[in-house]
Design a protein around this motif. Structure first.
Motif, PDB file in Angstrom:
ATOM      1  N   ALA A   1       0.835  -1.200   0.000  1.00 54.09           N
ATOM      2  CA  ALA A   1       0.000   0.000   0.000  1.00 54.09           C
ATOM      3  C   ALA A   1       0.872   1.253   0.000  1.00 54.09           C
ATOM      4  N   MET A   2       1.991   1.204   0.746  1.00 51.71           N
ATOM      5  CA  MET A   2       2.922   2.325   0.756  1.00 51.71           C
ATOM      6  C   MET A   2       3.508   2.535  -0.630  1.00 51.71           C
ATOM      7  N   ALA A   3       3.993   1.435  -1.231  1.00 48.45           N
ATOM      8  CA  ALA A   3       4.661   1.537  -2.526  1.00 48.45           C
ATOM      9  C   ALA A   3       3.712   2.078  -3.580  1.00 48.45           C
ATOM     10  N   ALA A   4       2.431   1.732  -3.439  1.00 53.64           N
ATOM     11  CA  ALA A   4       1.452   2.176  -4.429  1.00 53.64           C
ATOM     12  C   ALA A   4       0.974   3.600  -4.134  1.00 53.64           C
ATOM     13  N   GLY A   5       1.443   4.174  -3.039  1.00 57.35           N
ATOM     14  CA  GLY A   5       1.046   5.532  -2.688  1.00 57.35           C
ATOM     15  C   GLY A   5      -0.344   5.609  -2.075  1.00 57.35           C
ATOM     16  N   GLU A   6      -0.876   4.454  -1.623  1.00 53.45           N
ATOM     17  CA  GLU A   6      -2.234   4.437  -1.061  1.00 53.45           C
ATOM     18  C   GLU A   6      -2.252   4.631   0.447  1.00 53.45           C
ATOM     19  N   ALA A   7      -1.073   4.581   1.073  1.00 52.53           N
ATOM     20  CA  ALA A   7      -1.028   4.754   2.525  1.00 52.53           C
ATOM     21  C   ALA A   7       0.149   5.653   2.850  1.00 52.53           C
ATOM     22  N   ASP A   8       0.083   6.341   4.015  1.00 47.75           N
ATOM     23  CA  ASP A   8       1.263   7.122   4.369  1.00 47.75           C
ATOM     24  C   ASP A   8       1.950   6.576   5.608  1.00 47.75           C
ATOM     25  N   SER A   9       1.587   5.333   5.954  1.00 43.93           N
ATOM     26  CA  SER A   9       2.222   4.706   7.105  1.00 43.93           C
ATOM     27  C   SER A   9       2.151   3.186   6.924  1.00 43.93           C
ATOM     28  N   LEU A  10       3.175   2.476   7.381  1.00 46.37           N
ATOM     29  CA  LEU A  10       3.190   1.023   7.267  1.00 46.37           C
ATOM     30  C   LEU A  10       2.246   0.438   8.314  1.00 46.37           C
ATOM     31  N   SER A  11       1.217  -0.309   7.862  1.00 50.29           N
ATOM     32  CA  SER A  11       0.255  -0.831   8.828  1.00 50.29           C
ATOM     33  C   SER A  11       0.889  -1.879   9.741  1.00 50.29           C
ATOM     34  N   GLY A  12       1.969  -2.495   9.317  1.00 50.41           N
ATOM     35  CA  GLY A  12       2.594  -3.559  10.108  1.00 50.41           C
ATOM     36  C   GLY A  12       3.483  -3.065  11.236  1.00 50.41           C
ATOM     37  N   VAL A  13       3.771  -1.757  11.283  1.00 48.51           N
ATOM     38  CA  VAL A  13       4.683  -1.249  12.316  1.00 48.51           C
ATOM     39  C   VAL A  13       3.869  -0.540  13.394  1.00 48.51           C
ATOM     40  N   THR A  14       3.939  -1.041  14.628  1.00 48.54           N
ATOM     41  CA  THR A  14       3.123  -0.477  15.709  1.00 48.54           C
ATOM     42  C   THR A  14       4.002  -0.078  16.887  1.00 48.54           C
ATOM     43  N   VAL A  15       3.737   1.122  17.411  1.00 51.21           N
ATOM     44  CA  VAL A  15       4.430   1.564  18.611  1.00 51.21           C
ATOM     45  C   VAL A  15       3.646   1.050  19.813  1.00 51.21           C
ATOM     46  N   ILE A  16       4.264   0.173  20.621  1.00 53.25           N
ATOM     47  CA  ILE A  16       3.579  -0.392  21.782  1.00 53.25           C
ATOM     48  C   ILE A  16       3.719   0.560  22.972  1.00 53.25           C
ATOM     49  N   ASP A  17       4.939   0.979  23.246  1.00 53.82           N
ATOM     50  CA  ASP A  17       5.203   2.012  24.239  1.00 53.82           C
ATOM     51  C   ASP A  17       6.462   2.729  23.764  1.00 53.82           C
ATOM     52  N   PRO A  18       6.900   3.794  24.469  1.00 54.45           N
ATOM     53  CA  PRO A  18       8.027   4.578  23.937  1.00 54.45           C
ATOM     54  C   PRO A  18       9.293   3.760  23.647  1.00 54.45           C
ATOM     55  N   TYR A  19       9.415   2.584  24.280  1.00 58.38           N
ATOM     56  CA  TYR A  19      10.632   1.807  24.059  1.00 58.38           C
ATOM     57  C   TYR A  19      10.360   0.442  23.429  1.00 58.38           C
ATOM     58  N   THR A  20       9.161   0.253  22.912  1.00 56.84           N
ATOM     59  CA  THR A  20       8.847  -1.034  22.296  1.00 56.84           C
ATOM     60  C   THR A  20       8.171  -0.809  20.949  1.00 56.84           C
ATOM     61  N   VAL A  21       8.637  -1.498  19.937  1.00 55.55           N
ATOM     62  CA  VAL A  21       8.012  -1.397  18.630  1.00 55.55           C
ATOM     63  C   VAL A  21       7.830  -2.810  18.071  1.00 55.55           C
ATOM     64  N   GLU A  22       6.651  -3.004  17.453  1.00 57.69           N
ATOM     65  CA  GLU A  22       6.334  -4.326  16.927  1.00 57.69           C
ATOM     66  C   GLU A  22       6.234  -4.240  15.410  1.00 57.69           C
ATOM     67  N   ILE A  23       6.898  -5.169  14.719  1.00 57.87           N
ATOM     68  CA  ILE A  23       6.850  -5.160  13.261  1.00 57.87           C
ATOM     69  C   ILE A  23       6.261  -6.475  12.771  1.00 57.87           C
ATOM     70  N   LYS A  24       5.116  -6.364  12.078  1.00 60.17           N
ATOM     71  CA  LYS A  24       4.452  -7.562  11.531  1.00 60.17           C
ATOM     72  C   LYS A  24       4.875  -7.735  10.085  1.00 60.17           C
ATOM     73  N   LEU A  25       5.178  -8.988   9.721  1.00 64.00           N
ATOM     74  CA  LEU A  25       5.557  -9.265   8.338  1.00 64.00           C
ATOM     75  C   LEU A  25       4.412  -9.959   7.621  1.00 64.00           C
ATOM     76  N   SER A  26       4.317  -9.720   6.323  1.00 69.79           N
ATOM     77  CA  SER A  26       3.263 -10.381   5.552  1.00 69.79           C
ATOM     78  C   SER A  26       3.673 -11.799   5.179  1.00 69.79           C
ATOM     79  N   ARG A  27       4.961 -12.111   5.313  1.00 67.80           N
ATOM     80  CA  ARG A  27       5.446 -13.475   5.079  1.00 67.80           C
ATOM     81  C   ARG A  27       6.695 -13.654   5.924  1.00 67.80           C
ATOM     82  N   PRO A  28       6.977 -14.896   6.340  1.00 68.85           N
ATOM     83  CA  PRO A  28       8.201 -15.089   7.113  1.00 68.85           C
ATOM     84  C   PRO A  28       9.416 -14.716   6.261  1.00 68.85           C
ATOM     85  N   ASP A  29      10.370 -14.025   6.870  1.00 69.28           N
ATOM     86  CA  ASP A  29      11.522 -13.554   6.104  1.00 69.28           C
ATOM     87  C   ASP A  29      12.775 -13.751   6.950  1.00 69.28           C
TER      88      ASP A  29
END
Lengths: 306, 541
Positions: B141-169
């Motif tokens: 969605a980012m690459a296509a210009g349809e979003a301005d933020s990665l839906s898979g990246v979430t800020v849990i708290d100021p020192y924790t960030v969670e990154i979801k992948l669409s496939r195992p990598d």
């Protein structure tokens, strides 16, 4: 005079427009694909197409050129594809170094060229004359790259008199200025020699001699000034000649001028920089020639501007 | 030659040992050095910089979540204090170090991580590295210009960030160590806009003190650096615009400390045999393979026997001699320092007679005429001439097309333009030390598109599937299995022979006597060309 200058300036603008069109067209034809360079080797076709559109490279030639001209009129030379910096900023940062080098080279070529030419003329057809003319021939023909490396090796590396390349002090300036100046030295010494010989044959010189003036006084008061005048007008044309020399010499000596910028941009096909430097150099050449034509009648009233 | 190579690999291996650690902890901070380069530094924006020169400069100004042990290809945690990977390998949770400050004094938090990843994948940033983040959820969605933020990246708290992948990598931690994922402060990026690359602000060991366009850059020590004891030097001056030969002369006169562009080939023998300097010459391997591509869609290279014949016709030892032995002959796509390299594989022998026979078998007893594209700077045309002779010996008449780099790359990206290309000067150097990095863009179907880097246009869907399967093995316990899978892929590629792997270049550089630190950091395989943070000055010891 005023009308002449206005007309020549108008012509100069047309010439610059022509140069911009030809350069732009040539760079358009180069199969370099700037959008692929920017996108990098891991980019998808989509990304490449996206960047292409952002840069307006998907537009037909005339639109791209018209856009470039429109920006140019507002003083905007665009952004470098690889450095991502304003081209005008890059050129402005490097211009002082190039101007300094050109000025120093003019001083070198005038001092060396005029002295050598004068001595050769006074010792006409002697062994001194012949060896000086051979020397001038060598300086005209020697590739500046070779001369530069040679001077660098002998005077900076072996003798340690000058720093090995770089920029900043007067000592840094000497070797590159000599390298560029030597080419002009050859031309100037030959011109000075024939100009001196002409003047030496003039009636007023004979009169001066007949008056019983000393030899040195005749040379410095009557001969040299008159012989130099037609040569001064050539300096304007020199500026154009230098523009080609600085590309090589600045690279050899690590001199941070626009020649070095041009050389890097050509190797990496950074089109906005190549365009910008070409236009700026073209301005120099056109203005230099104009200057030469304007100075000529001042030093020789026999020349009339029309 | 083999011996030289072995010693350098050993050097690389031992560098991780305790001797190195001691060196670093005990070396005092202080002093300075001068590094020279020929070309202008293009940009110091980590989302954009992608060349030899700015790569390790950016690593010194910025930090990412992950990094590598100095002088090695071993991953380590950097701004991430810790991380966990979900069982299915699709959720990475990073715990950040607390109290890490940007050069402007503000503390770095999870919001900055999210902003940095959003920025690099936003098409408006025009990052050449955007594609590396393709496995993060929401990337398309980012690459296509349809979003301005990665839906898979979430800020849990100021020192924790969670990154979801669409496939195992399996390469994802490497991606988090690549320059493009460096953490940048939003307010500074927004203040400078497209000129952020000239006004970089990160959390790195050094900060940019001065940049005089076209002349020099000065890096000064970040006294607030989170990693105590680093960097060692107080200041680095990069002098720009010096030809490699001039740079070397300066070093010999004590006016420079590291020639950033390495030792120029013309001076190589002189320097390595000079008693005053040979001890300061440093050799290292790099993640590089030089190869000849054969376009498998253009006859007669569509015939596998022809490609195998060419593999047997090329005299690799002679090519190595042309560059003064600054390389080791190669027989497979992966370089020897890369995990997945097959040390027991013997490759195609150099055997012109057998090659001729194979060519006859393929229906070309009298050979054929073709073209060999090559980048026009020395030594590449000379190497191409050597190949030309090798090919002539089995009856193939190859005309050399020597062109500017951009033009060769463009020709390789056209489906039917360049039958053969010598990769010299443009060859693949890995972005990160993982075998997958030598596949997709240069040997996989993804790269076999117009404008792509797969110049042999080799596309084997079976291998593409095997590659995907290997990269889905995210469990660290399966690392060996994954490596074996990749090894098989490259050996199968060699059966189809779309390339002639020719050699793996070694890097040679020099340092002045006033610099200290293990050799491996001066030829760091990841912090290319030099790991500046760990170089110390002997003046202050």
């Amino acid at each position: 005079m005023g009308a002449y200058v206005v007309r020549r300036l108008g012509e100069s603008l047309l010439i610059l427009l022509g140069i911009s069109l030809v350069t732009f067209a040539l760079l358009y034809l180069v199969p370099a694909d700037p959008e692929r360079q920017i996108a990098g080797r891991s980019a998808t076709a989509e990304t490449v197409a996206n960047i292409r559109a952002q840069l307006g490279l998907d537009q037909p030639f005339h639109i791209q050129y018209a856009r470039y001209l429109g920006n140019l009129l507002q003083g905007d030379l665009g952004r470098s594809y690889l450095q991502r910096t304003e081209v005008s900023e890059l050129i402005a940062a490097r211009m002082p170094a190039t101007l300094l080098l050109m000025l120093a080279a003019i001083v070198v070529e005038l001092i060396l060229g005029l002295t050598i030419g004068a001595i050769a003329a006074l010792k006409r057809n002697s062994a001194v004359d012949q060896s000086l003319m051979v020397f001038s021939f060598v300086t005209i023909s020697a590739p500046q790259f070779v001369v530069g490396i040679l001077l660098l090796y002998v005077f900076a590396v072996q003798l340690g008199w000058f720093p090995i390349g770089g920029y900043g002090t007067l000592a840094h300036l000497v070797l590159p200025a000599i390298t560029i100046g030597l080419l002009g030295t050859g031309w100037y010494s030959r011109m000075m020699r024939s100009s001196m010989i002409d003047v030496l044959a003039q009636d007023y010189v004979r009169t001066a001699r007949a008056k019983g003036l000393g030899k040195l006084r005749i040379i410095f008061r009557h001969v040299a000034p008159n012989a130099i005048l037609p040569i001064i007008a050539m300096i304007g044309i020199d500026i154009g000649l230098f523009m080609s020399g600085i590309v090589v010499v600045e690279s050899v000596f690590g001199w941070p001028g626009i020649g070095q910028l041009a050389w890097q941009a050509i190797q990496r096909v950074d089109i906005p920089i190549i365009m910008g430097v070409t236009l700026v150099s073209a301005c120099f050449i056109v203005l230099g020639n104009l200057l030469a034509d304007l100075i000529a009648p001042l030093v020789d009233p026999r020349i009339k501007l029309k | 030659m083999r011996k030289t190579f072995l010693t350098s690999v050993l050097a690389l291996g031992t560098a991780v040992g305790p001797a190195l650690a001691q060196d670093f902890t005990e070396a005092k901070q202080g002093g300075s050095m001068i590094v020279t380069y020929k070309d202008d530094v293009s940009t110091l924006d980590p989302a954009i910089g992608y060349d030899w020169q700015n790569w390790s400069m950016i690593k010194s100004l910025f930090d990412g979540l992950m990094d590598y042990e100095p002088g090695t290809t071993v991953l380590k945690k950097d701004l991430a204090e810790d991380y966990t990977i979900s069982e299915d390998g699709t959720v990475y949770t990073f715990k950040l170090r607390e109290g890490v400050k940007f050069h402007n004094g503000r503390e770095m938090t999870a919001e900055d991580v999210k902003y940095s990843l959003d920025r690099v994948t936003n098409p408006e940033t025009q990052s050449p590295g955007a594609g590396f983040f393709g496995s993060i959820e929401g990337y398309d969605a980012m690459a296509a210009g349809e979003a301005d933020s990665l839906s898979g990246v979430t800020v849990i708290d100021p020192y924790t960030v969670e990154i979801k992948l669409s496939r195992p990598d399996a390469t994802f931690l490497h991606v988090m160590a690549i320059n493009f994922s460096s953490i940048v402060p939003k307010e500074v990026v927004e203040e400078f806009g497209p000129d952020f690359g000239k006004n970089p602000v990160g959390t790195g060991a050094f900060y940019l003190e001065d940049w005089t366009l076209g002349q020099s850059l000065t890096f000064a020590r970040n006294t607030d650096y989170w990693n105590e004891g680093l960097p060692k030097l107080d200041q680095i001056t990069f002098e720009i615009g010096l030809e490699p030969i001039v740079a070397l002369l300066r070093l010999q006169q004590g006016q420079a400390d590291i020639p950033g562009d390495g030792i120029p080939p013309a001076k190589f023998l002189e320097v390595t045999e000079d008693p005053a300097f040979k001890d300061f010459v440093i050799e290292g391997g790099q993640l590089h393979t030089g190869y000849i591509t054969m376009n498998v869609n253009m006859p007669p290279f569509d015939n596998v026997k022809v490609r195998q014949a060419v593999n047997m016709a090329i005299n690799k030892d002679r090519a190595v001699r042309i560059i003064n032995g600054r390389a080791v002959p190669a027989n497979q796509p992966l370089p020897p320092t890369m995990p997945g390299y097959a040390p027991d594989y013997e490759g195609y022998p150099y055997d012109p007679e057998a090659a001729k026979a194979l060519l006859a078998e393929a229906g070309f007893p009298d050979g054929f005429e073709t073209e060999l594209y090559v980048y026009n700077t020395d030594p590449n045309p000379r190497i191409a001439q050597s190949f030309q002779q090798d090919l002539a010996a089995i009856g193939i008449k190859a005309e050399i097309r020597s062109l500017a780099q951009a033009n060769v790359i463009a020709a390789g990206g056209e489906p039917d333009q360049a039958p053969m290309i010598w990769s010299g000067g443009m060859a693949w150097i890995a972005d990160f030390p993982d075998p997958s990095n030598f596949y997709g863009p240069i040997l996989g179907c993804d790269g076999a598109v117009q404008g792509g880097w797969n110049w042999s246009w080799y596309c084997n869907e079976e291998l593409d599937a095997a590659a995907d399967a290997a990269d889905a093995m995210t469990d660290p316990a399966m690392a060996e299995e994954r490596e074996a899978a990749w090894r098989d892929i490259y050996l199968k590629i060699m059966e189809d022979a779309p390339w002639v792997p020719v050699f793996n270049e070694q890097r040679f550089t020099m340092r002045s006597a006033k610099l200290g630190g293990p050799d491996s950091i001066f030829v760091d395989p990841v912090h290319v060309p030099v790991n500046y943070d760990f170089v110390y000055s002997t003046d202050v010891q």
